[in-house]
Design a protein around this motif. Structure first.
Motif, PDB file in Angstrom:
ATOM      1  N   VAL A  57       0.877  -1.161   0.000  1.00 31.42           N
ATOM      2  CA  VAL A  57       0.000   0.000   0.000  1.00 31.42           C
ATOM      3  C   VAL A  57       0.922   1.220   0.000  1.00 31.42           C
ATOM      4  O   VAL A  57       1.881   1.287   0.767  1.00 31.42           O
ATOM      5  N   GLU A  58       0.659   2.126  -0.945  1.00 33.62           N
ATOM      6  CA  GLU A  58       1.439   3.359  -1.069  1.00 33.62           C
ATOM      7  C   GLU A  58       0.482   4.542  -0.949  1.00 33.62           C
ATOM      8  O   GLU A  58      -0.545   4.577  -1.623  1.00 33.62           O
ATOM      9  N   CYS A  59       0.840   5.492  -0.109  1.00 33.71           N
ATOM     10  CA  CYS A  59       0.048   6.707   0.026  1.00 33.71           C
ATOM     11  C   CYS A  59       0.925   7.901  -0.318  1.00 33.71           C
ATOM     12  O   CYS A  59       2.091   7.959   0.077  1.00 33.71           O
ATOM     13  N   ARG A  60       0.330   8.830  -1.067  1.00 31.74           N
ATOM     14  CA  ARG A  60       1.035  10.038  -1.482  1.00 31.74           C
ATOM     15  C   ARG A  60       0.232  11.259  -1.093  1.00 31.74           C
ATOM     16  O   ARG A  60      -1.003  11.228  -1.148  1.00 31.74           O
ATOM     17  N   ASN A  61       0.934  12.315  -0.717  1.00 33.45           N
ATOM     18  CA  ASN A  61       0.277  13.583  -0.418  1.00 33.45           C
ATOM     19  C   ASN A  61      -0.474  14.042  -1.661  1.00 33.45           C
ATOM     20  O   ASN A  61       0.089  14.064  -2.754  1.00 33.45           O
ATOM     21  N   ARG A  62      -1.741  14.384  -1.490  1.00 35.45           N
ATOM     22  CA  ARG A  62      -2.558  14.705  -2.663  1.00 35.45           C
ATOM     23  C   ARG A  62      -2.137  15.999  -3.361  1.00 35.45           C
ATOM     24  O   ARG A  62      -2.448  16.180  -4.522  1.00 35.45           O
ATOM     25  N   LYS A  63      -1.398  16.872  -2.695  1.00 37.86           N
ATOM     26  CA  LYS A  63      -0.956  18.126  -3.323  1.00 37.86           C
ATOM     27  C   LYS A  63       0.441  18.015  -3.931  1.00 37.86           C
ATOM     28  O   LYS A  63       0.684  18.511  -5.021  1.00 37.86           O
ATOM     29  N   THR A  64       1.354  17.359  -3.206  1.00 37.26           N
ATOM     30  CA  THR A  64       2.752  17.329  -3.654  1.00 37.26           C
ATOM     31  C   THR A  64       3.147  15.998  -4.296  1.00 37.26           C
ATOM     32  O   THR A  64       4.235  15.905  -4.854  1.00 37.26           O
ATOM     33  N   SER A  65       2.335  14.973  -4.153  1.00 40.45           N
ATOM     34  CA  SER A  65       2.620  13.609  -4.631  1.00 40.45           C
ATOM     35  C   SER A  65       3.813  12.974  -3.908  1.00 40.45           C
ATOM     36  O   SER A  65       4.339  11.959  -4.348  1.00 40.45           O
ATOM     37  N   GLU A  66       4.226  13.572  -2.804  1.00 37.68           N
ATOM     38  CA  GLU A  66       5.317  13.004  -2.011  1.00 37.68           C
ATOM     39  C   GLU A  66       4.826  11.724  -1.333  1.00 37.68           C
ATOM     40  O   GLU A  66       3.726  11.674  -0.779  1.00 37.68           O
ATOM     41  N   LEU A  67       5.639  10.680  -1.381  1.00 37.56           N
ATOM     42  CA  LEU A  67       5.314   9.411  -0.749  1.00 37.56           C
ATOM     43  C   LEU A  67       5.311   9.602   0.763  1.00 37.56           C
ATOM     44  O   LEU A  67       6.304  10.042   1.339  1.00 37.56           O
ATOM     45  N   THR A  68       4.177   9.295   1.408  1.00 40.59           N
ATOM     46  CA  THR A  68       4.045   9.526   2.844  1.00 40.59           C
ATOM     47  C   THR A  68       3.882   8.252   3.650  1.00 40.59           C
ATOM     48  O   THR A  68       4.044   8.264   4.868  1.00 40.59           O
ATOM     49  N   TYR A  69       3.542   7.138   2.984  1.00 41.73           N
ATOM     50  CA  TYR A  69       3.297   5.894   3.724  1.00 41.73           C
ATOM     51  C   TYR A  69       3.489   4.702   2.797  1.00 41.73           C
ATOM     52  O   TYR A  69       3.015   4.714   1.661  1.00 41.73           O
ATOM     53  N   ILE A  70       4.185   3.674   3.292  1.00 42.95           N
ATOM     54  CA  ILE A  70       4.363   2.413   2.559  1.00 42.95           C
ATOM     55  C   ILE A  70       4.267   1.271   3.568  1.00 42.95           C
ATOM     56  O   ILE A  70       4.833   1.362   4.661  1.00 42.95           O
ATOM     57  N   LYS A  71       3.553   0.226   3.169  1.00 47.08           N
ATOM     58  CA  LYS A  71       3.536  -0.996   3.981  1.00 47.08           C
ATOM     59  C   LYS A  71       3.290  -2.166   3.047  1.00 47.08           C
ATOM     60  O   LYS A  71       2.437  -2.106   2.170  1.00 47.08           O
ATOM     61  N   GLU A  72       4.055  -3.251   3.234  1.00 51.21           N
ATOM     62  CA  GLU A  72       3.955  -4.423   2.359  1.00 51.21           C
ATOM     63  C   GLU A  72       3.328  -5.602   3.087  1.00 51.21           C
ATOM     64  O   GLU A  72       3.354  -5.673   4.317  1.00 51.21           O
ATOM     65  N   ALA A  73       2.803  -6.526   2.274  1.00 54.68           N
ATOM     66  CA  ALA A  73       2.243  -7.767   2.793  1.00 54.68           C
ATOM     67  C   ALA A  73       2.459  -8.855   1.752  1.00 54.68           C
ATOM     68  O   ALA A  73       2.751  -8.574   0.585  1.00 54.68           O
ATOM     69  N   VAL A  74       2.278 -10.092   2.170  1.00 56.28           N
ATOM     70  CA  VAL A  74       2.418 -11.259   1.292  1.00 56.28           C
ATOM     71  C   VAL A  74       1.081 -11.990   1.280  1.00 56.28           C
ATOM     72  O   VAL A  74       0.438 -12.134   2.326  1.00 56.28           O
ATOM     73  N   ASP A  87      -2.808   4.580  10.717  1.00 57.10           N
ATOM     74  CA  ASP A  87      -3.228   5.977  10.768  1.00 57.10           C
ATOM     75  C   ASP A  87      -4.243   6.304   9.689  1.00 57.10           C
ATOM     76  O   ASP A  87      -4.240   5.721   8.610  1.00 57.10           O
ATOM     77  N   ASP A  88      -5.088   7.281   9.969  1.00 55.74           N
ATOM     78  CA  ASP A  88      -6.011   7.822   8.982  1.00 55.74           C
ATOM     79  C   ASP A  88      -5.193   8.545   7.916  1.00 55.74           C
ATOM     80  O   ASP A  88      -4.338   9.364   8.230  1.00 55.74           O
ATOM     81  N   ARG A  89      -5.420   8.224   6.664  1.00 51.66           N
ATOM     82  CA  ARG A  89      -4.650   8.799   5.557  1.00 51.66           C
ATOM     83  C   ARG A  89      -5.508   9.774   4.766  1.00 51.66           C
ATOM     84  O   ARG A  89      -5.457   9.838   3.545  1.00 51.66           O
ATOM     85  N   GLY A  90      -6.323  10.574   5.452  1.00 51.69           N
ATOM     86  CA  GLY A  90      -7.282  11.475   4.817  1.00 51.69           C
ATOM     87  C   GLY A  90      -6.682  12.506   3.876  1.00 51.69           C
ATOM     88  O   GLY A  90      -7.343  12.946   2.942  1.00 51.69           O
ATOM     89  N   ASP A  91      -5.438  12.912   4.096  1.00 50.24           N
ATOM     90  CA  ASP A  91      -4.798  13.904   3.232  1.00 50.24           C
ATOM     91  C   ASP A  91      -4.015  13.262   2.096  1.00 50.24           C
ATOM     92  O   ASP A  91      -3.328  13.943   1.347  1.00 50.24           O
ATOM     93  N   ASP A  92      -4.111  11.956   1.975  1.00 54.29           N
ATOM     94  CA  ASP A  92      -3.318  11.220   0.992  1.00 54.29           C
ATOM     95  C   ASP A  92      -4.202  10.524  -0.051  1.00 54.29           C
ATOM     96  O   ASP A  92      -5.385  10.295   0.175  1.00 54.29           O
ATOM     97  N   VAL A  93      -3.568  10.198  -1.160  1.00 51.85           N
ATOM     98  CA  VAL A  93      -4.154   9.332  -2.175  1.00 51.85           C
ATOM     99  C   VAL A  93      -3.418   8.003  -2.048  1.00 51.85           C
ATOM    100  O   VAL A  93      -2.202   7.968  -2.168  1.00 51.85           O
ATOM    101  N   CYS A  94      -4.174   6.922  -1.794  1.00 51.69           N
ATOM    102  CA  CYS A  94      -3.542   5.631  -1.515  1.00 51.69           C
ATOM    103  C   CYS A  94      -3.928   4.588  -2.555  1.00 51.69           C
ATOM    104  O   CYS A  94      -5.067   4.560  -3.031  1.00 51.69           O
ATOM    105  N   ASP A  95      -2.966   3.724  -2.877  1.00 51.30           N
ATOM    106  CA  ASP A  95      -3.180   2.630  -3.814  1.00 51.30           C
ATOM    107  C   ASP A  95      -2.572   1.358  -3.252  1.00 51.30           C
ATOM    108  O   ASP A  95      -1.498   1.392  -2.655  1.00 51.30           O
ATOM    109  N   ALA A  96      -3.260   0.242  -3.486  1.00 49.18           N
ATOM    110  CA  ALA A  96      -2.649  -1.071  -3.305  1.00 49.18           C
ATOM    111  C   ALA A  96      -1.928  -1.348  -4.622  1.00 49.18           C
ATOM    112  O   ALA A  96      -2.478  -1.094  -5.697  1.00 49.18           O
ATOM    113  N   VAL A  97      -0.703  -1.834  -4.554  1.00 49.10           N
ATOM    114  CA  VAL A  97       0.140  -1.984  -5.740  1.00 49.10           C
ATOM    115  C   VAL A  97       0.789  -3.375  -5.740  1.00 49.10           C
ATOM    116  O   VAL A  97       1.257  -3.842  -4.701  1.00 49.10           O
ATOM    117  N   LEU A  98       0.819  -4.008  -6.918  1.00 46.74           N
ATOM    118  CA  LEU A  98       1.560  -5.262  -7.059  1.00 46.74           C
ATOM    119  C   LEU A  98       3.050  -4.968  -7.006  1.00 46.74           C
ATOM    120  O   LEU A  98       3.525  -4.026  -7.651  1.00 46.74           O
TER     121      LEU A  98
END
Length: 157
Positions: A57-74, A87-98
């Motif tokens: 899961v990758e979250c980026r700041n919706r204004k700057t596109s700066e990466l703010t959160y990453i967490k992996e799983a298997v 944490d609540d990621r309300g200020d971010d745009v988040c995607d699950a990514v392969l």
């Protein structure tokens, strides 16, 4: 009088500041990873789920596109994954990514199905802390021989 004001401040204001900082209950992001055995861009009855695939899961700041959160799983034996987001990621745009497939014969990410947008905030009217990502897929290097028959089922008569 000062002691009473301080006590009121300590009892009322400090907990509300702490509660505002704490995002509440964590979110549990759930999803699955499959192998597109027919290379058709979507799941079919011939698709299989991939155990041991790495998802992030990758979250980026919706204004700057700066990466703010990453967490992996298997993924587990059924191709399912769970990612606990604290944490609540309300200020971010988040995607699950392969990230990576555990199957060398099915390891090319399917463009358009290699990520899934997820909403990780409680400030949107959803009451559940479960979040579900669309299934994401890898493409098999060589399609199965039975794929033409399977795809024929999707054609109009």
């Amino acid at each position: 009088m000062e002691k009473i004001l301080f006590a009121l401040f300590a009892l009322c204001i400090v907990p509300s500041i702490a509660a505002a900082r704490y995002g509440g209950d964590p979110f549990l992001l759930k999803g699955s990873v499959y192998c597109d055995t027919c290379r058709c861009g979507f799941e079919t009855p011939a698709s299989t789920h991939i155990a041991g695939a790495i998802v992030r899961v990758e979250c980026r700041n919706r204004k700057t596109s700066e990466l703010t959160y990453i967490k992996e799983a298997v993924t587990d034996s059924t191709g399912q994954y769970n990612i606990l987001v604290e944490d609540d990621r309300g200020d971010d745009v988040c995607d699950a990514v392969l990230v990576e497939s555990s199957d060398p014969e099915c390891s090319t990410p399917n463009a358009g199905r290699d990520r899934a947008r997820v909403i990780l905030t409680a400030n949107n009217g959803m009451t559940s802390h479960f979040r579900f990502a669309n299934a994401m897929g890898f493409l098999k290097a060589t399609p199965l021989a039975s794929c033409s028959q399977i795809l024929q089922n999707y054609m109009e008569d």
